[in-house]
Enzyme design. Structure first.
Site: not given
Ligand SMILES: NC(=O)c1ccc[n+]([C@@H]2O[C@H](COP(=O)([O-])OP(=O)(O)OC[C@H]3O[C@@H](n4cnc5c(N)ncnc54)[C@H](OP(=O)(O)O)[C@@H]3O)[C@@H](O)[C@H]2O)c1
Length: 290
Positions: A66, A215-220, A223
């Site tokens: 990262y 991607f619990p919130l759908g990632g990029f 949801l």
């Molecule tokens: N193993 C793998 O291949 C892999 C792949 C991807 C990710 N990961 C891990 O999984 C973790 C989670 O994935 P992720 O961060 O990509 O996706 P995520 O948690 O599904 O979603 C993050 C997105 O949601 C937004 N968000 C978060 N909280 C929010 C809220 N309360 N209200 C509105 N928007 C909100 C964030 O924007 P803001 O910044 O504006 O809050 C960000 O754009 C990563 O941080 C990483 O550690 C692992």
């Protein structure tokens, strides 16, 4: 394995010497756009990490790819020397090219180099949890992982790693890995609408393995669901809180690593661990994937 309270979502103990808050924090979003380069707001990134620990989170998910190195260096700057209870889980198995592209890299020699880079950038002598990252973000494969996982198992024997995990893994690959060394955690794509791993979630629960949804919130792609919005409005919560609350209750070994670069969102996400979901809301949410 046992569940204990007093940290967000309660604590999970997937190994005798490993206790993590079930509500964790995923640090990937702290890097610049495309998970590449420095953050837009460095002070805010440091503030998010410090607030995560203040809120009781004892499980941070990261990787040296990262940035690369950017997120691990932010974690070190914000939190080193680390609180005793904090467990940092990292991943190896990929490199970045000069424009931010992702290059799988699971040769034993490079896995050792990646482990050492994580140690160096995090300022640690031993890594709490190291996931072998496999497959692509969307899918898992069936190829043998014995050579790569065996290399990490050897690094564990040599004392560089305490515990091993697998990310982007199929059930067959999980079984193969477990014949080589213990696996404490699986980290796959899983959320309210992406439920291909339902069987694996249940299997991990049965075997005492933590299942971290990425991607619990759908990632990029956030949801989007009318049902989710409707349930959230009824409960007076945000859709993100409802999505996280459902995942947390999905299985006794579910752990969450939602990512955010905002202190306000972080607080909202942690508060979701205490959100009760009535039976009718659960049924409606579970109907979304279908
Ligand atoms: N193993 C793998 O291949 C892999 C792949 C991807 C990710 N990961 C891990 O999984 C973790 C989670 O994935 P992720 O961060 O990509 O996706 P995520 O948690 O599904 O979603 C993050 C997105 O949601 C937004 N968000 C978060 N909280 C929010 C809220 N309360 N209200 C509105 N928007 C909100 C964030 O924007 P803001 O910044 O504006 O809050 C960000 O754009 C990563 O941080 C990483 O550690 C692992």
């Amino acid at each position: 394995m046992s569940n204990v309270r007093n940290v967000p979502g309660g604590a999970l103990k997937p190994a005798d010497d490993l206790v993590i808050s079930r509500m964790g924090y995923g640090a990937m979003q702290l890097a610049g756009p495309g998970v590449f380069g420095p953050p837009r707001d460095r002070d805010q990134a440091l503030a998010v990490l410090r607030e995560a620990v203040e809120l009781g989170i004892t499980h941070i998910d990261t990787s040296d790819f990262y940035g690369p190195a950017v997120v691990n260096e932010l974690i070190r700057e914000a939190l080193h020397p680390y609180p005793d209870a904090l467990r940092i889980a990292t991943k190896v198995g990929a490199r970045r090219d000069g424009t931010g592209g992702w290059i799988p890299s699971v040769e034993p020699e490079d896995l050792e180099a990646q482990v050492r880079e994580n140690l160096w950038h995090l300022g640690l002598d031993v890594l709490d949890v190291v996931y072998l990252r496999l497959g692509s973000v969307e899918g898992t494969g069936e190829e043998s992982i014995a050579e790569a996982f065996g290399a990490l198992a050897e690094l564990r024997e040599r004392g560089l790693i305490r515990h091993l995990g697998l990310s982007g893994v199929s059930g067959t690959q999980l079984a193969e890995a477990r014949s080589i060394a213990p696996v404490v955690a699986v980290q796959n794509l899983y959320n309210l609408v992406k439920r291909q791993d339902d069987v694996l979630v249940d299997r991990c629960a049965a075997e005492g393995i933590a299942f971290a949804s990425f991607f619990p919130l759908g990632g990029f792609t956030p949801l989007q669901s009318g049902e989710l919005a409707g349930v959230a409005a009824r409960l007076g919560a945000s859709p993100q809180q409802v999505a996280l609350a459902r995942l947390l209750r999905r299985s006794p070994t579910s752990v969450l690593i939602p990512g955010t670069s905002s202190v306000a969102h972080l607080r909202e996400n942690v508060a979701a661990a205490a959100l009760e979901l009535p039976a009718d809301a659960l049924a409606e949410l579970d109907g979304i994937a279908a």
